[in-house]
Motif scaffolding. Sequence first.
Motif, mmCIF file in Angstrom:
data_model
loop_
_atom_site.group_PDB
_atom_site.id
_atom_site.type_symbol
_atom_site.label_atom_id
_atom_site.label_comp_id
_atom_site.label_asym_id
_atom_site.label_seq_id
_atom_site.Cartn_x
_atom_site.Cartn_y
_atom_site.Cartn_z
ATOM 1 N N GLN A 1 0.133 33.526 40.270
ATOM 2 C CA GLN A 1 1.196 32.760 40.993
ATOM 3 C C GLN A 1 1.277 31.327 40.495
ATOM 4 O O GLN A 1 2.057 30.607 40.176
ATOM 5 C CB GLN A 1 1.163 32.847 42.327
ATOM 6 N N LYS B 1 3.075 39.523 43.337
ATOM 7 C CA LYS B 1 3.093 38.068 43.869
ATOM 8 C C LYS B 1 3.579 37.332 42.749
ATOM 9 O O LYS B 1 4.438 36.441 42.836
ATOM 10 C CB LYS B 1 1.732 37.918 44.371
ATOM 11 N N GLN C 1 -1.649 29.037 49.747
ATOM 12 C CA GLN C 1 -1.552 30.651 49.530
ATOM 13 C C GLN C 1 -2.139 31.405 50.592
ATOM 14 O O GLN C 1 -2.237 32.414 50.565
ATOM 15 C CB GLN C 1 -1.953 30.917 48.320
ATOM 16 N N THR D 1 -3.424 43.622 46.840
ATOM 17 C CA THR D 1 -2.555 42.748 47.633
ATOM 18 C C THR D 1 -3.103 42.217 48.902
ATOM 19 O O THR D 1 -3.746 42.915 49.652
ATOM 20 C CB THR D 1 -1.290 43.444 47.591
#
Length: 283
Positions: free
Chosen positions: A93, A122, A43, A267
């Motif tokens: 996620q 996301k 990630q 973010t």
Amino acid sequence: MQNLVQQFQSDTKNNSSFFWRWMKLTLDRLENKKYLIMRDSSQAVSLIEGIRSLGGIPLLVPLISFKKTSLSERERKLMNELTSFDWLIFTSQNGVRFFMEQLEEMGLFFPEHVKVAAVGTKTQSSLMNYGISPSFIPKKFTGEALAEEMKDFIEKNERICVIKGNLARDIVGTVLQNVGANVEEIIIYETFLPAENKEKLIATLKNKVDVLIFTSPSTVKHFMAILMEKNERHLLDGKWVASIGPVTKKALEDYGIPVHICPDIYTVDQLLEELKVFFERKC
């Protein structure tokens, strides 16, 4: 500053080289800094690329990793009853990825008629990669915001299943239960500290790191556990600290660590923008 002005005047008369030296000075304050990234390598790509685009040097030492859990009998039963739920809520996620893997392993299909909520963009993107369009995303990308804003979208006695990791807080389920929803939870993945990176973290911190970037409370917890285990808390001294959002910021402050950079929108893109603005102000 006066010396710079005088140098500017002198260089302008000669060959205007001051402008380029001034630009280099400005960029040096933005670039060539070492940024420690501690999220899982799978990630970290966008953050690494973003740091490089700012001219920085990303240093990756993952202090967090994930694996699919072995479901309990109750959780396997819930997986087989997904069509009976009104909502599925995904808080990360990772939750999406491991949930879809679990569906495939069990030979199940995603229940298309069930409404879906995602904690942020996301998580939304991860769902859309599987052809799933969330019905609800909160304005702020936290579990608290998700739960508070969803209260106006659910009805009493609706069945809701929260897909989460083992370290995720209970805030979503608690808030929605308090307004009359029937909430179940499936712990779909586990978060753990890669033990092999303990020594790597200490060595990296000793090798002149300028900025520490934290992207989750779990990373904060693991980071501090290592420093205290090795009696190296002093390695925090002189470092700029960046947090991706308020939950991670609170985790840092609970350890007495001041946070210098924290975006209003939680973010990676906004974190990078805040880093850029922060160091421009230092010029």
